[in-house]
Design a protein around this motif. Sequence first.
Motif, mmCIF file in Angstrom:
data_model
loop_
_atom_site.group_PDB
_atom_site.id
_atom_site.type_symbol
_atom_site.label_atom_id
_atom_site.label_comp_id
_atom_site.label_asym_id
_atom_site.label_seq_id
_atom_site.Cartn_x
_atom_site.Cartn_y
_atom_site.Cartn_z
ATOM 1 N N ASP A 183 -2.563 4.828 2.721
ATOM 2 C CA ASP A 183 -2.943 3.687 1.898
ATOM 3 C C ASP A 183 -2.185 3.716 0.583
ATOM 4 N N THR A 184 -2.103 4.937 -0.004
ATOM 5 C CA THR A 184 -1.361 5.061 -1.259
ATOM 6 C C THR A 184 0.101 4.707 -1.065
ATOM 7 N N TYR A 185 0.656 5.154 0.063
ATOM 8 C CA TYR A 185 2.064 4.865 0.351
ATOM 9 C C TYR A 185 2.288 3.366 0.457
ATOM 10 N N HIS A 186 1.422 2.700 1.236
ATOM 11 C CA HIS A 186 1.630 1.266 1.428
ATOM 12 C C HIS A 186 1.247 0.459 0.192
ATOM 13 N N ALA A 187 0.300 1.018 -0.610
ATOM 14 C CA ALA A 187 -0.005 0.326 -1.855
ATOM 15 C C ALA A 187 1.212 0.297 -2.747
ATOM 16 N N GLY A 188 1.928 1.443 -2.749
ATOM 17 C CA GLY A 188 3.168 1.479 -3.524
ATOM 18 C C GLY A 188 4.190 0.518 -2.975
ATOM 19 N N THR A 189 4.234 0.394 -1.627
ATOM 20 C CA THR A 189 5.162 -0.547 -1.010
ATOM 21 C C THR A 189 4.812 -1.972 -1.386
ATOM 22 N N GLU A 190 3.490 -2.274 -1.373
ATOM 23 C CA GLU A 190 3.070 -3.625 -1.709
ATOM 24 C C GLU A 190 3.394 -3.937 -3.166
ATOM 25 N N SER A 191 3.168 -2.929 -4.042
ATOM 26 C CA SER A 191 3.474 -3.151 -5.455
ATOM 27 C C SER A 191 4.947 -3.457 -5.644
ATOM 28 N N ALA A 192 5.788 -2.680 -4.925
ATOM 29 C CA ALA A 192 7.223 -2.921 -5.036
ATOM 30 C C ALA A 192 7.579 -4.288 -4.477
ATOM 31 N N SER A 193 6.901 -4.660 -3.359
ATOM 32 C CA SER A 193 7.184 -5.961 -2.769
ATOM 33 C C SER A 193 6.766 -7.081 -3.704
ATOM 34 N N THR A 194 5.608 -6.884 -4.374
ATOM 35 C CA THR A 194 5.134 -7.932 -5.282
ATOM 36 C C THR A 194 6.113 -8.139 -6.423
ATOM 37 N N SER A 195 6.615 -7.040 -6.965
ATOM 38 C CA SER A 195 7.563 -7.189 -8.060
ATOM 39 C C SER A 195 8.872 -7.797 -7.577
ATOM 40 N N ALA A 196 9.145 -7.625 -6.249
ATOM 41 C CA ALA A 196 10.378 -8.198 -5.719
ATOM 42 C C ALA A 196 10.217 -9.688 -5.441
ATOM 43 N N ILE A 197 8.982 -10.122 -5.115
ATOM 44 C CA ILE A 197 8.764 -11.545 -4.834
ATOM 45 C C ILE A 197 8.917 -12.364 -6.099
ATOM 46 N N PHE A 198 8.424 -11.849 -7.206
ATOM 47 C CA PHE A 198 8.559 -12.545 -8.477
ATOM 48 C C PHE A 198 9.436 -11.709 -9.394
ATOM 49 N N GLY A 199 10.541 -12.276 -9.829
ATOM 50 C CA GLY A 199 11.446 -11.567 -10.714
ATOM 51 C C GLY A 199 10.855 -11.398 -12.094
ATOM 52 N N GLY A 200 11.630 -10.747 -12.953
ATOM 53 C CA GLY A 200 11.149 -10.508 -14.304
ATOM 54 C C GLY A 200 10.887 -11.788 -15.071
ATOM 55 N N LYS B 208 -5.595 -4.427 5.971
ATOM 56 C CA LYS B 208 -6.754 -4.831 6.763
ATOM 57 C C LYS B 208 -6.994 -3.849 7.900
ATOM 58 N N ARG B 209 -5.915 -3.455 8.570
ATOM 59 C CA ARG B 209 -6.062 -2.514 9.675
ATOM 60 C C ARG B 209 -6.541 -1.153 9.159
ATOM 61 N N LEU B 210 -6.043 -0.757 8.010
ATOM 62 C CA LEU B 210 -6.451 0.512 7.418
ATOM 63 C C LEU B 210 -7.937 0.520 7.131
ATOM 64 N N ILE B 211 -8.460 -0.580 6.594
ATOM 65 C CA ILE B 211 -9.891 -0.672 6.299
ATOM 66 C C ILE B 211 -10.696 -0.550 7.585
ATOM 67 N N GLY B 212 -10.222 -1.198 8.650
ATOM 68 C CA GLY B 212 -10.921 -1.132 9.931
ATOM 69 C C GLY B 212 -10.969 0.274 10.485
#
Length: 412
Positions: free
Chosen positions: A17-34, A55-59
């Motif tokens: 979860d921590t790994y993918h949270a970091g991935t999501e954070s990086a993805s979020t910053s990539a979706i919206f530029g500075g 969602k799958r992780l929570i399940g």
Amino acid sequence: MTTALLDAGTATLGQLDTYHAGTESASTSAIFGGDGTLLSGNRRQRRQESRDYQKRLIGLTRLYRGTIEGDRRATVAFQEAMSRSDFTVLFGDIIDRQLLAAYQTRPVQWPTYAKRGRVRDFRTVKRFTLDGGEATLNQVKELAPYKVRSVTDNAYTYAVAKYGDQIAVSWETMVNDDLDALTDLPTRLGNAARRTEEKFAAQLFSGAGGPDGTFFSNANRNLINATVTGSGTPTNPPLSITGLQYAMQTLGQQKDTDGGPIYVEGVTLVVPPALEVAANNIINATEILAATGGGDGTGRDQLRVTNWMRNRVSVVVNPWLPIVNTTNGNTAWYVFANPNVGRPAMELGFLIGHETPELWVKSPNAMRVGGGPVAPEEGDFEHDAIQYRVRMVLGGTLMDPKSAVASLGTGA
């Protein structure tokens, strides 16, 4: 499935979860530029994939918890989910694909402070002891009768119980396991059995509220305080040279039923990981600075003495103590007399003929068309499932409180 394995699985899910949270954070910053401008659609897709994974992780986490709590439906659902799709992190072609390091299992340490026993069956066993008869001999005058001394017996009882669990994986999972992450399943089950021993031993003398209140008490004179040792003694001192000195004094002042001293040849200092550095610094110091009248050598009048405790005290770091003791598990420390000399503080018993963990693999109920046996790694006939099982038998009890000393380490 063992509770320890389920806990480890939940912990692993948390790490993922921590790994993918970091991935999501990086993805979020990539979706919206500075400057807040919207970036490419591919990066938006990665963010959506990360949300699906959450969602799958929570399940999966809910299934783990339900299984631990005894929910049968959750257990069945978890068993059904235990397939190739649950190991996508292991099998997928991802960048810098690495397998999470296996949980480090410590060697069994309880035999250094508890006696190992053997029992014949599952019935309650008694460990008989004799008290008395060891006082100094009386002088006998001419033609006078010999005095009769009394001997009393006592008994400690316990019964062993069976512990074990199994884990099953699909044949497809084993075939796809190009990282060999699942080939050590028997070793993991064996390690779970060894951890069970260590936790069982820790739970004998420690509980959620601290050291066992019935075993460690002022009545048994094995707590460090002024009531037991005398005026001027600190109550529950933190681990230090002075605190260890009071512990040795408390242990040395114990008397047998005849009022005689109890000889202690060596002791084991049992501490939680938080006190590992302090304990080893004390035991491995080359010299001890002491005042001529005793106590710490903080003044000008000091003695430099060789650290005699290195030959008298051994250190055991028990990582289960802060897990079992949720009140003062990081500060409480214990001193146990050598369990192989005299009467031990406690005993762990094992079933004769089954004194070590036994690992089993289910023989497949299948046969090749041309005849011949089928290896267990091929799985069973119905589901191609490969099942491993571990079994062990143990029990134990606290025995003589005169062979142990405890301090909460809180200073009060």
